[in-house]
Design a protein around this motif. Structure first.
Motif, PDB file in Angstrom:
ATOM      1  N   SER A   5      34.335  32.745  57.575  1.00 30.55           N
ATOM      2  CA  SER A   5      34.120  31.298  57.550  1.00 30.55           C
ATOM      3  C   SER A   5      32.799  30.899  56.899  1.00 30.55           C
ATOM      4  CB  SER A   5      34.185  30.737  58.975  1.00 30.55           C
ATOM      5  OG  SER A   5      33.216  31.383  59.791  1.00 30.55           O
ATOM      6  N   HIS A   6      31.963  31.883  56.613  1.00 33.88           N
ATOM      7  CA  HIS A   6      30.675  31.591  55.951  1.00 33.88           C
ATOM      8  C   HIS A   6      30.670  32.261  54.581  1.00 33.88           C
ATOM      9  CE1 HIS A   6      30.369  35.455  57.970  1.00 33.88           C
ATOM     10  NE2 HIS A   6      29.457  35.793  57.077  1.00 33.88           N
ATOM     11  N   GLY A   7      29.819  31.805  53.705  1.00 37.26           N
ATOM     12  CA  GLY A   7      29.697  32.412  52.378  1.00 37.26           C
ATOM     13  C   GLY A   7      30.795  31.971  51.431  1.00 37.26           C
ATOM     14  N   GLU A   8      30.964  32.741  50.380  1.00 34.90           N
ATOM     15  CA  GLU A   8      31.945  32.472  49.328  1.00 34.90           C
ATOM     16  C   GLU A   8      33.370  32.503  49.903  1.00 34.90           C
ATOM     17  OE1 GLU A   8      33.507  31.659  45.730  1.00 34.90           O
ATOM     18  OE2 GLU A   8      31.345  31.790  46.021  1.00 34.90           O
ATOM     19  N   PRO A   9      34.192  31.476  49.620  1.00 33.73           N
ATOM     20  CA  PRO A   9      35.539  31.427  50.199  1.00 33.73           C
ATOM     21  C   PRO A   9      36.551  32.378  49.548  1.00 33.73           C
ATOM     22  CG  PRO A   9      35.169  29.504  48.824  1.00 33.73           C
ATOM     23  CD  PRO A   9      33.864  30.257  48.888  1.00 33.73           C
ATOM     24  N   LEU A  10      36.234  32.892  48.352  1.00 31.89           N
ATOM     25  CA  LEU A  10      37.164  33.768  47.643  1.00 31.89           C
ATOM     26  C   LEU A  10      36.521  35.129  47.359  1.00 31.89           C
ATOM     27  CD1 LEU A  10      38.579  31.190  45.092  1.00 31.89           C
ATOM     28  CD2 LEU A  10      39.740  32.072  47.123  1.00 31.89           C
ATOM     29  N   ILE A  11      37.219  36.200  47.712  1.00 33.65           N
ATOM     30  CA  ILE A  11      36.730  37.558  47.490  1.00 33.65           C
ATOM     31  C   ILE A  11      36.819  37.926  46.014  1.00 33.65           C
ATOM     32  CG2 ILE A  11      37.178  40.000  47.980  1.00 33.65           C
ATOM     33  CD1 ILE A  11      38.225  39.101  50.724  1.00 33.65           C
ATOM     34  N   VAL A  12      37.951  37.603  45.401  1.00 34.95           N
ATOM     35  CA  VAL A  12      38.135  37.814  43.968  1.00 34.95           C
ATOM     36  C   VAL A  12      38.439  36.456  43.370  1.00 34.95           C
ATOM     37  CG1 VAL A  12      39.494  38.960  42.175  1.00 34.95           C
ATOM     38  CG2 VAL A  12      39.000  40.160  44.311  1.00 34.95           C
ATOM     39  N   SER A  13      37.664  36.087  42.362  1.00 37.28           N
ATOM     40  CA  SER A  13      37.809  34.770  41.744  1.00 37.28           C
ATOM     41  C   SER A  13      37.281  34.844  40.314  1.00 37.28           C
ATOM     42  CB  SER A  13      37.011  33.727  42.535  1.00 37.28           C
ATOM     43  OG  SER A  13      35.625  33.972  42.418  1.00 37.28           O
ATOM     44  N   GLU A  14      37.197  33.700  39.665  1.00 42.21           N
ATOM     45  CA  GLU A  14      36.651  33.674  38.307  1.00 42.21           C
ATOM     46  C   GLU A  14      35.205  34.174  38.282  1.00 42.21           C
ATOM     47  OE1 GLU A  14      36.567  29.734  36.697  1.00 42.21           O
ATOM     48  OE2 GLU A  14      35.504  28.914  38.417  1.00 42.21           O
ATOM     49  N   ARG A  15      34.556  34.147  39.431  1.00 45.15           N
ATOM     50  CA  ARG A  15      33.165  34.575  39.552  1.00 45.15           C
ATOM     51  C   ARG A  15      33.001  36.077  39.324  1.00 45.15           C
ATOM     52  NH1 ARG A  15      31.366  36.805  43.709  1.00 45.15           N
ATOM     53  NH2 ARG A  15      33.049  36.093  45.039  1.00 45.15           N
ATOM     54  N   ASN A  16      33.970  36.903  39.776  1.00 42.75           N
ATOM     55  CA  ASN A  16      33.779  38.355  39.658  1.00 42.75           C
ATOM     56  C   ASN A  16      34.931  39.092  38.969  1.00 42.75           C
ATOM     57  OD1 ASN A  16      35.615  38.116  41.746  1.00 42.75           O
ATOM     58  ND2 ASN A  16      34.496  39.418  43.169  1.00 42.75           N
ATOM     59  N   VAL A  17      35.930  38.372  38.471  1.00 33.60           N
ATOM     60  CA  VAL A  17      37.070  39.030  37.827  1.00 33.60           C
ATOM     61  C   VAL A  17      36.627  39.823  36.594  1.00 33.60           C
ATOM     62  CG1 VAL A  17      37.803  37.105  36.347  1.00 33.60           C
ATOM     63  CG2 VAL A  17      39.500  38.714  37.227  1.00 33.60           C
ATOM     64  N   ARG A  18      35.543  39.438  35.971  1.00 32.11           N
ATOM     65  CA  ARG A  18      35.048  40.142  34.781  1.00 32.11           C
ATOM     66  C   ARG A  18      34.577  41.564  35.094  1.00 32.11           C
ATOM     67  NH1 ARG A  18      31.162  36.737  36.577  1.00 32.11           N
ATOM     68  NH2 ARG A  18      29.040  37.509  36.765  1.00 32.11           N
ATOM     69  N   TYR A  19      34.350  41.871  36.363  1.00 34.02           N
ATOM     70  CA  TYR A  19      33.928  43.229  36.750  1.00 34.02           C
ATOM     71  C   TYR A  19      35.099  44.221  36.745  1.00 34.02           C
ATOM     72  CZ  TYR A  19      29.797  40.820  38.654  1.00 34.02           C
ATOM     73  OH  TYR A  19      28.673  40.052  38.828  1.00 34.02           O
ATOM     74  N   ILE A  20      36.308  43.729  36.679  1.00 33.13           N
ATOM     75  CA  ILE A  20      37.482  44.610  36.755  1.00 33.13           C
ATOM     76  C   ILE A  20      37.609  45.422  35.475  1.00 33.13           C
ATOM     77  CG2 ILE A  20      40.005  44.686  36.932  1.00 33.13           C
ATOM     78  CD1 ILE A  20      39.836  42.198  38.727  1.00 33.13           C
ATOM     79  N   LYS A  21      37.577  46.747  35.637  1.00 36.69           N
ATOM     80  CA  LYS A  21      37.700  47.682  34.518  1.00 36.69           C
ATOM     81  C   LYS A  21      38.873  48.645  34.718  1.00 36.69           C
ATOM     82  CE  LYS A  21      33.699  46.291  32.800  1.00 36.69           C
ATOM     83  NZ  LYS A  21      33.778  44.881  32.548  1.00 36.69           N
ATOM     84  N   ALA A  22      39.559  48.553  35.845  1.00 39.18           N
ATOM     85  CA  ALA A  22      40.639  49.484  36.195  1.00 39.18           C
ATOM     86  C   ALA A  22      41.784  49.390  35.191  1.00 39.18           C
ATOM     87  CB  ALA A  22      41.145  49.198  37.599  1.00 39.18           C
ATOM     88  N   LYS A  23      42.425  50.549  34.957  1.00 44.03           N
ATOM     89  CA  LYS A  23      43.589  50.607  34.069  1.00 44.03           C
ATOM     90  C   LYS A  23      44.795  49.923  34.703  1.00 44.03           C
ATOM     91  CE  LYS A  23      42.881  55.060  33.606  1.00 44.03           C
ATOM     92  NZ  LYS A  23      43.207  56.469  33.471  1.00 44.03           N
ATOM     93  N   ARG A  24      44.940  50.067  36.022  1.00 45.86           N
ATOM     94  CA  ARG A  24      46.062  49.441  36.745  1.00 45.86           C
ATOM     95  C   ARG A  24      45.494  48.484  37.782  1.00 45.86           C
ATOM     96  NH1 ARG A  24      50.405  53.708  38.864  1.00 45.86           N
ATOM     97  NH2 ARG A  24      48.680  54.289  40.188  1.00 45.86           N
ATOM     98  N   VAL A  25      45.907  47.225  37.692  1.00 45.92           N
ATOM     99  CA  VAL A  25      45.493  46.210  38.658  1.00 45.92           C
ATOM    100  C   VAL A  25      46.749  45.690  39.343  1.00 45.92           C
ATOM    101  CG1 VAL A  25      44.345  43.990  39.006  1.00 45.92           C
ATOM    102  CG2 VAL A  25      43.498  45.565  37.252  1.00 45.92           C
ATOM    103  N   ILE A  26      46.714  45.686  40.672  1.00 50.80           N
ATOM    104  CA  ILE A  26      47.841  45.223  41.468  1.00 50.80           C
ATOM    105  C   ILE A  26      47.317  44.114  42.378  1.00 50.80           C
ATOM    106  CG2 ILE A  26      49.574  45.897  43.185  1.00 50.80           C
ATOM    107  CD1 ILE A  26      48.925  48.871  42.055  1.00 50.80           C
ATOM    108  N   GLY A  27      47.871  42.931  42.245  1.00 50.63           N
ATOM    109  CA  GLY A  27      47.447  41.793  43.057  1.00 50.63           C
ATOM    110  C   GLY A  27      48.596  41.298  43.914  1.00 50.63           C
ATOM    111  N   ILE A  28      48.473  41.479  45.222  1.00 51.85           N
ATOM    112  CA  ILE A  28      49.522  41.034  46.149  1.00 51.85           C
ATOM    113  C   ILE A  28      48.913  40.001  47.097  1.00 51.85           C
ATOM    114  CG2 ILE A  28      51.262  41.719  47.849  1.00 51.85           C
ATOM    115  CD1 ILE A  28      51.756  42.880  45.007  1.00 51.85           C
ATOM    116  N   TRP A  29      49.043  38.767  46.704  1.00 54.65           N
ATOM    117  CA  TRP A  29      48.689  37.616  47.550  1.00 54.65           C
ATOM    118  C   TRP A  29      49.452  36.423  46.986  1.00 54.65           C
ATOM    119  CZ3 TRP A  29      44.696  39.057  44.007  1.00 54.65           C
ATOM    120  CH2 TRP A  29      44.257  38.055  43.128  1.00 54.65           C
ATOM    121  N   CYS A  30      49.590  35.372  47.763  1.00 48.36           N
ATOM    122  CA  CYS A  30      50.313  34.204  47.281  1.00 48.36           C
ATOM    123  C   CYS A  30      49.640  33.652  46.032  1.00 48.36           C
ATOM    124  CB  CYS A  30      50.393  33.118  48.366  1.00 48.36           C
ATOM    125  SG  CYS A  30      51.527  33.542  49.685  1.00 48.36           S
ATOM    126  N   HIS A  31      50.402  33.557  44.984  1.00 51.57           N
ATOM    127  CA  HIS A  31      49.973  32.995  43.702  1.00 51.57           C
ATOM    128  C   HIS A  31      49.032  33.906  42.907  1.00 51.57           C
ATOM    129  CE1 HIS A  31      52.000  29.410  45.037  1.00 51.57           C
ATOM    130  NE2 HIS A  31      51.246  29.373  46.113  1.00 51.57           N
TER     131      HIS A  31
END
Length: 186
Positions: free
Chosen positions: A72-98
């Motif tokens: 309930s405190h701090g940044e409301p999103l763990i992965v967002s436009e703020r840190n998506v640029r750090y992703i370097k993985a060959k395979r990315v799997i995102g399982i959440w609504c939308h």
């Protein structure tokens, strides 16, 4: 199999707890769990995302704008436009609504869920009134186990949706809804 990093937004509800079947038993798994009690997560999450070169699994509750933080405190999103640029993985799997909407807006390659019904209220809102909470949970567990096998077998991600649909009981309204929303972005 190479390394796997999981960024798990654990809300403590059945909807998210069943997601553990996605990575359960996979070798070389590092799980970064963010829950309502384990303090500031940004540095842990960002360094884990940056370090993973093979498979990155992002899961929990979310929106088209990213993966929701259970804190309930701090940044409301763990992965967002703020840190998506750090992703370097060959395979990315995102399982959440939308997650697929997020991936499209961020030009992120990988395998993603769309709106993914995980409880009876979501089922009603999305015109899937025939499935009870018990059926929804059972089918979520089956989805996680099926996805786990695809990850472990190094099956090309471009084949995942068809393989998942082939294994699913598409006569169940929630299953049909959830599986049809799966997206591969190559």
């Amino acid at each position: 199999m190479n390394s796997v990093t999981v960024i798990f937004s654990n809300m403590g509800d059945t909807d998210t707890l069943v997601l553990k079947h996605i990575w359960e038993g996979l070798p070389n798994v590092k799980v970064i769990e963010v829950n309502g009690h384990n303090g500031p997560w940004a540095k842990r999450v960002n360094s884990a995302i940056l370090a993973e070169k093979d498979t990155l699994i992002l899961c929990g509750h979310g929106y088209p704008s990213g993966l929701l933080s259970p804190q309930s405190h701090g940044e409301p999103l763990i992965v967002s436009e703020r840190n998506v640029r750090y992703i370097k993985a060959k395979r990315v799997i995102g399982i959440w609504c939308h997650a697929s909407s997020f991936a499209q807006s961020m030009n992120l390659k990988g395998f993603f869920s769309s709106m993914f019904i995980s409880n009876p209220v979501e089922a009603l809102v999305n015109n899937c009134p025939k499935s009870s909470g018990e059926i929804i949970t059972r089918e979520e567990i089956l989805f996680g186990k099926r996805l786990n096998k695809l990850i472990a077998s190094d099956t090309p991600m471009s084949e995942w949706k068809d393989k998942l649909i082939d294994q699913a009981d598409m006569s169940i309204d929630v299953v049909r809804f959830n599986y049809k929303g799966l997206t591969y972005r190559g």
